[in-house]
Design a protein around this motif. Structure first.
Motif, PDB file in Angstrom:
ATOM      1  N   LEU A 346     -10.298  -7.457  -2.307  1.00 34.45           N
ATOM      2  CA  LEU A 346      -9.710  -6.522  -0.975  1.00 34.45           C
ATOM      3  C   LEU A 346     -10.165  -4.841  -1.532  1.00 34.45           C
ATOM      4  O   LEU A 346     -10.291  -5.108  -0.271  1.00 34.45           O
ATOM      5  CB  LEU A 346      -7.954  -6.864  -0.961  1.00 34.45           C
ATOM      6  N   GLY A 347     -10.471  -4.758  -3.344  1.00 34.48           N
ATOM      7  CA  GLY A 347     -10.652  -2.749  -2.696  1.00 34.48           C
ATOM      8  C   GLY A 347      -9.153  -1.872  -2.543  1.00 34.48           C
ATOM      9  O   GLY A 347      -7.979  -2.621  -2.701  1.00 34.48           O
ATOM     10  N   GLN A 348      -9.478  -1.175  -1.723  1.00 35.57           N
ATOM     11  CA  GLN A 348      -8.546  -0.012  -0.904  1.00 35.57           C
ATOM     12  C   GLN A 348      -7.563  -0.188  -2.596  1.00 35.57           C
ATOM     13  O   GLN A 348      -8.130   0.453  -3.744  1.00 35.57           O
ATOM     14  CB  GLN A 348      -7.778  -0.944  -0.165  1.00 35.57           C
ATOM     15  N   TRP A 392      -3.890  -5.534   5.480  1.00 37.68           N
ATOM     16  CA  TRP A 392      -3.920  -6.458   3.865  1.00 37.68           C
ATOM     17  C   TRP A 392      -2.517  -4.559   3.365  1.00 37.68           C
ATOM     18  O   TRP A 392      -2.967  -3.441   4.101  1.00 37.68           O
ATOM     19  CB  TRP A 392      -5.002  -6.320   2.718  1.00 37.68           C
ATOM     20  N   HIS A 393      -1.853  -5.246   3.301  1.00 40.04           N
ATOM     21  CA  HIS A 393      -0.535  -4.445   2.147  1.00 40.04           C
ATOM     22  C   HIS A 393      -0.730  -4.699   0.932  1.00 40.04           C
ATOM     23  O   HIS A 393      -0.116  -5.464   0.130  1.00 40.04           O
ATOM     24  CB  HIS A 393       0.780  -4.064   2.904  1.00 40.04           C
ATOM     25  N   CYS A 394      -0.734  -3.477  -0.440  1.00 37.88           N
ATOM     26  CA  CYS A 394      -0.343  -3.514  -1.584  1.00 37.88           C
ATOM     27  C   CYS A 394       0.590  -2.873  -1.887  1.00 37.88           C
ATOM     28  O   CYS A 394       0.555  -1.868  -1.793  1.00 37.88           O
ATOM     29  CB  CYS A 394      -1.878  -3.998  -2.112  1.00 37.88           C
ATOM     30  N   ASP A 395       1.078  -2.984  -2.710  1.00 41.55           N
ATOM     31  CA  ASP A 395       1.871  -2.151  -4.012  1.00 41.55           C
ATOM     32  C   ASP A 395       1.787  -2.619  -5.396  1.00 41.55           C
ATOM     33  O   ASP A 395       2.020  -4.240  -5.914  1.00 41.55           O
ATOM     34  CB  ASP A 395       2.965  -2.588  -3.384  1.00 41.55           C
ATOM     35  N   ASP A 396       2.332  -2.043  -6.163  1.00 43.29           N
ATOM     36  CA  ASP A 396       2.013  -1.842  -7.896  1.00 43.29           C
ATOM     37  C   ASP A 396       3.779  -1.678  -8.375  1.00 43.29           C
ATOM     38  O   ASP A 396       4.699  -2.968  -8.589  1.00 43.29           O
ATOM     39  CB  ASP A 396       1.174  -1.363  -8.219  1.00 43.29           C
TER      40      ASP A 396
END
Length: 583
Positions: A346-348, A392-396
């Protein structure tokens, strides 16, 4: 940063017995320069060799580098209305120590905007002699060729002595000539990684590692649009790759081939010569390594593109939830992780490792509430959500304690595809996925939730705008064992039962809707409206609660009548009206 202090501080060092020290009166190793303010040749440059055996920090703790006892050179300067800049430029990491005409000492390691090159600025310079020492940051570097620039305009990083990687020099480990589709893939070439040049110099500043001036390998490649080209390396040490392509552009990598091994992937390789340098990240002695040239993947392994595919069946199935769902949160135990590099897919700012297929699909009918998707685990996990609009939504770590969380403040209706990953490429880890309209994690609801799907304790009614008689009155028993603030919403008060006390099916007209309670006890109201929103009140008039819907929605209103204090029950009168609160 440039440091300055009085000459008296250095006098202790200069008088320190027989120990070597900086001697401002010693003959400068590379002569003297005499300049007056406004000098024409700006900058005026002096070639020196930086370094020495004496630690510059002996002058002051804020100084650094190793220098000789005598100055590198002296500047005799007649000041005017200009500032004075003294800077150094070298392939090595150098430092500057300057003794000004008033005897004060000035030190610098890395001047602003000059990389590892030092610079000392005098905003209001004095006339007189400036003794200048040029040191190397590390001991044992030998004497590094360095250009020192004197200017009234600014610092300079020009270096006539600079050595840069030279693709035209004969390679250390030979030449490899290959045609696209070559057999015996991958081809291996033993190399010795490392050298005495900083890989960032002469390569555009974006490369890492220590390399030699000559390349390690020439690759003459006849390209084809049907084949990618992979250059990678393997070693017991932390190595880097620096490549100059046929077009003259520089390509660099540190760890893309995993385990501190570098790799460069060319999806549309050009035909021609590739000059390849094997670098060592932290310098040191030359390290044994193997260079791999392949058309299938790093180190010749088949390169399977990293993909997250929401079209595949979810590993743990799916759920359909409507705004105001009970229980909240909806929890699912699963195994987090996989072998797909999320960043590669996905990158980002997406991180972690997951499976190609989603772990869980949420089919959500949105209302006025927010939507929180999070995960908890003893491992460091990550979260990826593909929302109904395709975003796309990402989190750590958004949910705290290495737990991820994605918050939608105006969620759309539709399918949310959810992946729970592990931050590192490790074995799958136990985790729990949480879907909530209240908060991240599973800590919010400490008690059993209110359940509007249960049969109402005191019945139900269907009313249409303009109903008569108005008010509609129901006798109820207020109270229960569940705290509304933990069973429904943090803004709610009182103690209620799990099932609603009364259920209203309402078709509005042109008027508002008033729901209120009359009782001799201190009572509260908790309502789940047709949109799934929780609406609560404690004391609207006296100790009696009341809620006014100015533009009521059509649908079901589940109503709880609570007592403010735990362990109580009380008779109460629930009134539903279009005219006003109970009187």
């Amino acid at each position: 940063m440039t440091y300055k202090w009085a000459a008296g501080a250095a006098a202790v060092i200069l008088l320190g017995g027989a120990a070597q020290a900086q001697d401002v009166n010693a003959a400068p190793a590379y002569g003297s320069v005499t300049l007056s303010a406004g000098f024409a040749q700006d900058p005026t440059s002096v070639g020196v060799q930086a370094g020495g055996a004496i630690y510059g920090g002996n002058i002051d703790y804020s100084c650094s580098g190793y220098i000789s006892h005598q100055p590198s050179f002296n500047l005799q300067y007649r000041a005017g209305n200009f500032p004075l800049y003294i800077s150094g430029a070298s392939d090595a990491d150098t430092t500057l120590i300057v003794n000004a005409p008033d005897g004060s000492w000035h030190c610098n390691d890395d001047a602003p905007g000059q990389g590892l090159n030092p610079g000392v600025e005098f905003s209001t310079p004095q006339s007189g002699v400036y003794n200048v020492w040029v040191g190397t940051l590390s001991a044992g570097n030998g004497y590094e060729p360095t250009m020192v620039h004197i200017s009234e305009i600014g610092f300079s990083s020009e270096n006539a002595y600079s050595r840069a990687p030279n693709a035209a020099l004969q390679p250390h480990s030979g030449t490899l000539s290959l045609r696209a589709g070559f057999g015996d893939d991958p081809r291996r070439v033993p190399v010795r990684a490392g050298g005495d040049l900083d890989g960032s110099r002469g390569t555009g500043g974006s490369c890492w590692g220590e390399i030699s001036e000559a390349p390690d390998v020439w690759l003459n490649y006849s390209a084809s649009s049907q084949h990618d080209l992979y250059l990678s390396m393997e070693s017991d040490h932390d190595t880097t790759l620096i490549v100059q392509g046929p077009d003259g552009n520089w390509l660099c990598d540190d760890d893309s081939a995993d385990d501190l091994n570098p790799g460069i992937h060319l999806t549309d390789p050009a035909a021609g010569r590739y000059a390849i340098w094997a670098g060592r990240y932290s310098g040191g002695t030359l390290a044994d390594a193997t260079l791999f040239v392949s058309e299938t993947g790093f180190r010749g392994e088949v390169d399977v593109p990293a993909v997250l595919d929401f079209r595949l069946p979810a590993n743990y199935g799916s759920v359909s939830l409507q705004a105001g769902f009970i229980p909240d949160p909806h929890n699912l135990a699963l195994q987090a992780g996989g072998d797909v590099d999320i960043y590669e897919a996905l990158g980002q700012n997406c991180r972690g490792f997951s499976t190609t297929a989603p772990d869980y699909n949420l089919n959500y009918a949105a209302g006025t509430l927010d939507l929180y998707i999070s995960a908890t685990s003893n491992a460091d996990t990550t979260l990826v959500v593909n929302s109904p609009d395709g975003g796309w939504h990402c989190d750590d770590d958004g949910a705290g304690n290495l737990n991820p969380g994605v918050h939608f403040d105006q969620p759309a209706s539709g399918v949310y595809n959810i992946w729970v990953g592990t931050y590192g490429e490790i074995e799958p880890e136990n985790a729990t996925l949480h879907i909530s309209e209240l908060a991240f994690g599973d800590e919010y609801l400490v008690g059993d939730p209110l359940d509007y799907t249960l049969e109402a304790n005191f019945g139900s009614v269907a009313l249409t705008g303009g109903f008569s008689p108005d008010p509609h009155v129901v006798e109820v028993i207020a109270g229960g064992t569940l705290a509304a603030e933990s069973a429904a919403d943090s803004m709610c008060r009182g103690y209620v039962s799990a099932a609603p006390d009364y259920e209203l099916s309402f078709t509005p007209g042109s008027l508002g809707l008033f729901i209120s309670v009359l009782s001799d006890a201190d009572t509260t109201l908790v309502i789940n409206d047709p949109t799934g929103n929780w609406v609560c009140n404690d004391d609207n008039y006296g100790l009696n609660p009341g809620i006014h819907f100015d533009q009521p929605a059509a649908g079901t209103y589940d109503i709880w009548v609570g007592t403010y204090r735990e362990g109580q029950s009380a008779t109460a009168q629930l009134e539903i009206s279009e005219l006003g609160f109970a009187n």
